[in-house]
Design an enzyme around this catalytic site. Structure first.
Site, short mmCIF file in Angstrom:
data_model
loop_
_atom_site.label_atom_id
_atom_site.label_comp_id
_atom_site.label_asym_id
_atom_site.label_seq_id
_atom_site.Cartn_x
_atom_site.Cartn_y
_atom_site.Cartn_z
N LYS A 46 18.75 57.69 104.18
CA LYS A 46 19.08 56.28 104.39
C LYS A 46 17.91 55.58 105.03
O LYS A 46 17.43 55.99 106.09
CB LYS A 46 20.32 56.15 105.27
CG LYS A 46 20.71 54.69 105.43
CD LYS A 46 21.79 54.47 106.46
CE LYS A 46 21.65 53.06 107.02
NZ LYS A 46 22.48 52.86 108.21
N ALA A 90 27.52 48.48 108.28
CA ALA A 90 27.47 47.70 109.53
C ALA A 90 28.42 46.51 109.49
O ALA A 90 28.54 45.83 108.47
CB ALA A 90 26.06 47.19 109.84
N GLY A 91 29.08 46.30 110.62
CA GLY A 91 29.92 45.13 110.79
C GLY A 91 31.41 45.42 110.89
O GLY A 91 32.17 44.62 111.42
N GLY A 119 26.83 47.28 114.95
CA GLY A 119 27.48 47.49 116.24
C GLY A 119 28.30 46.31 116.74
O GLY A 119 28.84 46.36 117.84
N ASN A 151 29.96 53.40 112.18
CA ASN A 151 29.76 54.30 113.31
C ASN A 151 30.53 53.79 114.54
O ASN A 151 31.52 54.37 114.99
CB ASN A 151 28.27 54.43 113.63
CG ASN A 151 27.95 55.52 114.64
OD1 ASN A 151 26.86 56.06 114.66
ND2 ASN A 151 28.88 55.90 115.51
N THR A 152 30.11 52.62 115.04
CA THR A 152 30.66 52.12 116.30
C THR A 152 32.17 51.88 116.24
O THR A 152 32.87 52.13 117.22
CB THR A 152 29.93 50.81 116.69
OG1 THR A 152 28.53 51.02 116.54
CG2 THR A 152 30.21 50.43 118.12
#
Lengths: 72, 263
Positions: B106, B193-194, B167, B215-216
């Site tokens: 990635k 993301a988001g 994040g 992830n977050t």
């Protein structure tokens, strides 16, 4: 190279001394690391894992030894 | 549309590798490696993103990610998070390829710390170099259909636009542009993301994305393992909803019970 035949190298930014005829595999093992789980860059060039046994550490070498850690 | 009758028959393929789970999870920000491993298992993810960092030569006995998440069972996707130039990202991935022994990676080249927005000029440059060196880069990018096309032309094996800043957990802020990217792409598109909560993941999938990377949203949930399970369900629900084809929206009410035969 110093009078005792040892080499001065940098590993991940830290100064270390290793015996003169150390192979890369020996150096990695002596650090307590598994050569199969790390990748090594020597003076900005990737060292293929298959050559760890044959490449010898030289005075002034600059190493980056990395592995996978948690990340996004 | 010939929708598959079961989710197991509905895999997706990136660079010749087929996966059944459409959820990719990160391995950062967890309280412990045990919790991280439990969340990955609950998510059903077959791919996890990992970072490449210096080993701690002062204390090599520290627990390792590979002891908790087996790279033989889960595909490690090395990521260049934290790289702000093409050269840094390329250097990181060359090391990652040597450490892992595979080409699927990635690519993420960031423009600034405040927004962690991708620097597309550097990202495109890095993509071209990586492809020339035999890498198969899945590429984090802006939600710009033109930039996405350029990445594809440069050899990106997957397009991964942000839904909101990394994040932030703000959800999919750009449904129109994500849909336009999906419509124009001939490689997989994954929102990267988001996502903040399960419904955000479902939204991404309902837009036709091939998958979602997060992830977050899992790692910072009060109960990460339960949230991982929720995300698995949301990605599957969103995918099925997309395949089923939603009803048309109407401006006014339309009764569900027949008007004929009213007493």
């Amino acid at each position: 190279m110093s009078v005792d035949g040892s080499c001065s190298v940098r590993i991940n930014g830290e100064h270390r001394r290793v015996p003169g005829t150390t192979t890369l595999a020996e150096m990695i093992n002596s650090l307590g690391l598994d050569p199969h789980r790390v990748a090594v860059e020597r003076n900005l060039e990737i060292v293929p894992r298959s050559t760890f046994e044959s490449v010898c550490v030289e005075d002034g070498d600059d190493y980056e030894i990395v592995h996978f850690v948690g990340g996004g | 549309m010939n929708a598959p009758q079961s989710l197991t028959a509905d895999g997706w393929t990136v660079a010749g590798r087929t996966f059944s789970s459409r959820l990719i999870v990160g391995t950062g920000k967890y309280k412990s490696l045990q919790e991280n491993a439990a969340a990955v298992a609950a998510s059903g993810a077959e791919i996890v993103t990992v970072a490449v960092r210096r080993v701690n030569i002062s204390d090599p006995s520290q627990p390792r990610l590979t002891d908790f998440i087996d790279p033989a069972k889960v595909t490690y996707l090395p990521n260049t998070a934290g790289c702000f130039t093409a050269d840094e990202a390329i250097r990181t991935l060359r090391l990652a390829r040597e450490a892992g022994g595979w080409n699927l990676v990635k690519l993420e080249v960031l423009g600034e710390a405040r927004t962690l927005y991708p620097d597309m000029r550097e990202t495109l440059k890095a993509t071209a170099t990586l492809v020339a060196e035999g890498f198969e880069p899945m590429v984090y990018c802006v939600d710009d259909p033109i930039a996405a096309k350029q990445l594809e032309e440069a050899g990106a094996v997957a397009i991964m636009p942000l839904g909101a800043p990394i994040g932030s957990g703000l959800g999919i802020q750009n449904r129109v542009t994500i849909r336009l990217i999906v419509e124009g792409a001939s490689v997989p598109v994954l929102v990267d993301a988001g996502v903040g909560t399960a419904s955000d993941a479902a939204v991404a999938m309902e837009l036709g994305c091939d998958g979602v990377l997060m992830n977050t949203a899992i790692a910072e949930a009060k109960n990460p393992v339960l949230m991982a399970k929720a995300m698995k369900a949301a990605v599957e629900a969103g995918r099925m909803s997309y395949l089923a084809g939603r009803m048309q929206k109407r401006m006014y009410a339309d009764p569900s019970s027949p008007l004929a035969g009213l007493i």
